[in-house]
Design an enzyme around this catalytic site. Structure first.
Site, PDB file in Angstrom:
ATOM      1  N   LYS A  11      -0.540  -2.299   1.464  1.00 60.40           N
ATOM      2  CA  LYS A  11      -0.423  -1.311   0.386  1.00 60.40           C
ATOM      3  C   LYS A  11      -0.523   0.131   0.917  1.00 60.40           C
ATOM      4  O   LYS A  11      -0.996   0.358   2.037  1.00 60.40           O
ATOM      5  CB  LYS A  11      -1.505  -1.601  -0.665  1.00 60.40           C
ATOM      6  CG  LYS A  11      -1.322  -2.967  -1.348  1.00 60.40           C
ATOM      7  CD  LYS A  11      -2.281  -3.157  -2.516  1.00 60.40           C
ATOM      8  CE  LYS A  11      -2.091  -4.517  -3.177  1.00 60.40           C
ATOM      9  NZ  LYS A  11      -2.927  -4.682  -4.389  1.00 60.40           N
ATOM     10  N   TYR A  51       4.951  -6.266 -10.648  1.00 66.81           N
ATOM     11  CA  TYR A  51       3.660  -6.507 -11.318  1.00 66.81           C
ATOM     12  C   TYR A  51       3.823  -6.757 -12.825  1.00 66.81           C
ATOM     13  O   TYR A  51       2.884  -6.532 -13.592  1.00 66.81           O
ATOM     14  CB  TYR A  51       2.714  -5.334 -11.067  1.00 66.81           C
ATOM     15  CG  TYR A  51       2.080  -5.354  -9.686  1.00 66.81           C
ATOM     16  CD1 TYR A  51       1.211  -6.388  -9.304  1.00 66.81           C
ATOM     17  CD2 TYR A  51       2.312  -4.341  -8.764  1.00 66.81           C
ATOM     18  CE1 TYR A  51       0.625  -6.409  -8.042  1.00 66.81           C
ATOM     19  CE2 TYR A  51       1.715  -4.355  -7.499  1.00 66.81           C
ATOM     20  CZ  TYR A  51       0.874  -5.398  -7.152  1.00 66.81           C
ATOM     21  OH  TYR A  51       0.278  -5.420  -5.914  1.00 66.81           O
ATOM     22  N   ARG A  87      -4.935 -16.110   0.923  1.00 70.84           N
ATOM     23  CA  ARG A  87      -5.891 -15.563  -0.064  1.00 70.84           C
ATOM     24  C   ARG A  87      -7.305 -15.601   0.521  1.00 70.84           C
ATOM     25  O   ARG A  87      -8.125 -14.725   0.241  1.00 70.84           O
ATOM     26  CB  ARG A  87      -5.832 -16.342  -1.386  1.00 70.84           C
ATOM     27  CG  ARG A  87      -4.519 -16.250  -2.156  1.00 70.84           C
ATOM     28  CD  ARG A  87      -4.255 -14.926  -2.832  1.00 70.84           C
ATOM     29  NE  ARG A  87      -5.198 -14.555  -3.843  1.00 70.84           N
ATOM     30  CZ  ARG A  87      -4.950 -13.691  -4.839  1.00 70.84           C
ATOM     31  NH1 ARG A  87      -3.740 -13.135  -4.960  1.00 70.84           N
ATOM     32  NH2 ARG A  87      -5.863 -13.363  -5.706  1.00 70.84           N
ATOM     33  N   THR A  93     -10.081  -9.802  -5.031  1.00 71.25           N
ATOM     34  CA  THR A  93      -9.400  -8.584  -5.499  1.00 71.25           C
ATOM     35  C   THR A  93     -10.328  -7.375  -5.419  1.00 71.25           C
ATOM     36  O   THR A  93      -9.933  -6.301  -4.971  1.00 71.25           O
ATOM     37  CB  THR A  93      -8.950  -8.790  -6.973  1.00 71.25           C
ATOM     38  OG1 THR A  93      -8.224 -10.011  -7.067  1.00 71.25           O
ATOM     39  CG2 THR A  93      -8.094  -7.632  -7.441  1.00 71.25           C
ATOM     40  N   ARG A 104      -9.676  -7.380   2.827  1.00 72.55           N
ATOM     41  CA  ARG A 104     -10.035  -6.436   1.763  1.00 72.55           C
ATOM     42  C   ARG A 104     -11.451  -5.889   1.952  1.00 72.55           C
ATOM     43  O   ARG A 104     -11.713  -4.719   1.686  1.00 72.55           O
ATOM     44  CB  ARG A 104      -9.863  -7.105   0.398  1.00 72.55           C
ATOM     45  CG  ARG A 104      -8.384  -7.156  -0.018  1.00 72.55           C
ATOM     46  CD  ARG A 104      -8.167  -8.000  -1.231  1.00 72.55           C
ATOM     47  NE  ARG A 104      -6.858  -7.791  -1.837  1.00 72.55           N
ATOM     48  CZ  ARG A 104      -6.356  -8.551  -2.807  1.00 72.55           C
ATOM     49  NH1 ARG A 104      -7.056  -9.569  -3.284  1.00 72.55           N
ATOM     50  NH2 ARG A 104      -5.175  -8.300  -3.308  1.00 72.55           N
ATOM     51  N   ASN A 114      -6.737  -1.904  -2.692  1.00 75.60           N
ATOM     52  CA  ASN A 114      -7.395  -2.986  -1.958  1.00 75.60           C
ATOM     53  C   ASN A 114      -6.591  -3.501  -0.750  1.00 75.60           C
ATOM     54  O   ASN A 114      -6.723  -4.647  -0.342  1.00 75.60           O
ATOM     55  CB  ASN A 114      -7.774  -4.119  -2.921  1.00 75.60           C
ATOM     56  CG  ASN A 114      -6.575  -4.694  -3.639  1.00 75.60           C
ATOM     57  OD1 ASN A 114      -5.448  -4.287  -3.387  1.00 75.60           O
ATOM     58  ND2 ASN A 114      -6.811  -5.652  -4.515  1.00 75.60           N
ATOM     59  N   HIS A 117      -1.631  -7.192  -0.602  1.00 71.40           N
ATOM     60  CA  HIS A 117      -1.263  -8.157  -1.637  1.00 71.40           C
ATOM     61  C   HIS A 117      -1.074  -9.518  -0.990  1.00 71.40           C
ATOM     62  O   HIS A 117      -0.602  -9.601   0.152  1.00 71.40           O
ATOM     63  CB  HIS A 117       0.054  -7.738  -2.309  1.00 71.40           C
ATOM     64  CG  HIS A 117       0.653  -8.808  -3.174  1.00 71.40           C
ATOM     65  ND1 HIS A 117       0.227  -9.030  -4.461  1.00 71.40           N
ATOM     66  CD2 HIS A 117       1.604  -9.746  -2.914  1.00 71.40           C
ATOM     67  CE1 HIS A 117       0.912 -10.059  -4.965  1.00 71.40           C
ATOM     68  NE2 HIS A 117       1.761 -10.510  -4.049  1.00 71.40           N
ATOM     69  N   GLU A 128       8.471 -13.629  -5.113  1.00 69.97           N
ATOM     70  CA  GLU A 128       8.172 -12.324  -4.522  1.00 69.97           C
ATOM     71  C   GLU A 128       8.956 -12.118  -3.225  1.00 69.97           C
ATOM     72  O   GLU A 128       9.456 -11.024  -2.954  1.00 69.97           O
ATOM     73  CB  GLU A 128       6.666 -12.197  -4.293  1.00 69.97           C
ATOM     74  CG  GLU A 128       5.893 -12.140  -5.607  1.00 69.97           C
ATOM     75  CD  GLU A 128       4.381 -12.258  -5.441  1.00 69.97           C
ATOM     76  OE1 GLU A 128       3.678 -12.207  -6.471  1.00 69.97           O
ATOM     77  OE2 GLU A 128       3.885 -12.412  -4.301  1.00 69.97           O
TER      78      GLU A 128
HETATM   79  N1  UDP Z   1      -5.949  -4.095  -9.970  1.00 72.04           N
HETATM   80  C1  UDP Z   1      -6.521  -2.923 -10.435  1.00 72.04           C
HETATM   81  N2  UDP Z   1      -7.575  -3.015 -11.316  1.00 72.04           N
HETATM   82  C2  UDP Z   1      -8.056  -4.205 -11.760  1.00 72.04           C
HETATM   83  C3  UDP Z   1      -7.449  -5.397 -11.309  1.00 72.04           C
HETATM   84  C4  UDP Z   1      -6.404  -5.302 -10.412  1.00 72.04           C
HETATM   85  O1  UDP Z   1      -6.117  -1.820 -10.052  1.00 72.04           O
HETATM   86  O2  UDP Z   1      -9.007  -4.217 -12.564  1.00 72.04           O
HETATM   87  C5  UDP Z   1      -4.838  -4.015  -9.019  1.00 72.04           C
HETATM   88  C6  UDP Z   1      -5.222  -4.408  -7.599  1.00 72.04           C
HETATM   89  O3  UDP Z   1      -4.495  -3.583  -6.691  1.00 72.04           O
HETATM   90  C7  UDP Z   1      -4.769  -5.848  -7.524  1.00 72.04           C
HETATM   91  C8  UDP Z   1      -3.483  -5.801  -8.367  1.00 72.04           C
HETATM   92  O4  UDP Z   1      -3.807  -4.900  -9.428  1.00 72.04           O
HETATM   93  O5  UDP Z   1      -4.548  -6.278  -6.204  1.00 72.04           O
HETATM   94  C9  UDP Z   1      -3.040  -7.114  -8.959  1.00 72.04           C
HETATM   95  O6  UDP Z   1      -4.130  -7.703  -9.657  1.00 72.04           O
HETATM   96  P1  UDP Z   1      -4.452  -9.246  -9.526  1.00 72.04           P
HETATM   97  O7  UDP Z   1      -5.456  -9.574 -10.579  1.00 72.04           O
HETATM   98  O8  UDP Z   1      -3.182 -10.007  -9.506  1.00 72.04           O
HETATM   99  O9  UDP Z   1      -5.209  -9.335  -8.117  1.00 72.04           O
HETATM  100  P2  UDP Z   1      -4.717  -9.935  -6.721  1.00 72.04           P
HETATM  101  O10 UDP Z   1      -3.861 -11.142  -7.013  1.00 72.04           O
HETATM  102  O11 UDP Z   1      -3.968  -8.837  -6.012  1.00 72.04           O
HETATM  103  O12 UDP Z   1      -5.988 -10.310  -6.001  1.00 72.04           O
HETATM  104 MG    MG Z   2      -2.229 -11.360  -8.233  1.00 71.03          MG
END
Ligand code: UDP
Ligand code: MG
Length: 139
Positions: A11, A51, A87, A93, A104, A114, A117, A128
């Site tokens: 990112k 997204y 993951r 996250t 992360r 974070n 992705h 994706e």
């Molecule tokens: N994100 C954010 N605020 C939140 C949750 C998520 O800004 O409260 C952002 C963060 O960059 C995250 C992305 O949105 O990686 C996608 O969210 P997701 O829940 O899919 O998390 P991920 O799959 O990336 O762990």
């Molecule tokens: Mg996600």
């Protein structure tokens, strides 16, 4: 469906602050092979559709703004059970909840910024990967 690939993005916060090399080293060290990779600056439209599942959530607009704020590295990674293994490598996250030693935990600066992705299912990994790479761009 291919359970041996996942899709990742380094990112903007991580690219901007010179963390691309260290993150790629961790990915390599963990045994992932790079199947495709390129640097792109996502457009607002691309970030919104990437997204789309989060549209309407309070963090959506900020996330789109962040993801288009600078160049990113998009990549397809190969590994047995790739989605789940990746993951694990990136961690939760929210970096405050991420396990020590995860990407992360080491490189995120906030929940939004974070660092990386990682796809959350084989189906989304395919989707994706196809969003950014044609078949001839994968090795
Ligand atoms: N994100 C954010 N605020 C939140 C949750 C998520 O800004 O409260 C952002 C963060 O960059 C995250 C992305 O949105 O990686 C996608 O969210 P997701 O829940 O899919 O998390 P991920 O799959 O990336 O762990
Ligand atoms: Mg996600």
């Amino acid at each position: 469906m291919n359970e041996n690939i996942t899709f990742s993005i380094i990112k903007p916060n991580a690219v901007r602050t010179g963390k691309t090399g260290p993150i790629l080293a961790m990915i390599n060290e963990a045994g992932f092979e790079i199947s495709a990779m390129k640097m792109v600056r996502m457009t607002t439209g691309q970030a919104e559709s990437f997204y789309a599942v989060h549209k309407g959530k309070p963090f959506f607009d900020g996330l789109v703004e962040f993801m288009t704020s600078g160049p990113v590295f998009v990549m397809i990674l190969r590994h047995a059970n790739a989605v789940e293994e990746f993951r694990k490598l990136i961690g939760a996250t929210d970096p405050n909840k991420a396990e020590p030693g995860t990407i992360r935990k080491l490189f995120a600066v906030s929940v939004q910024m974070n660092a990386v992705h990682g796809s959350d299912s084989d189906e989304n990994a395919d989707k994706e990967a196809g969003f950014f790479f044609s078949t001839s761009e994968r090795f």
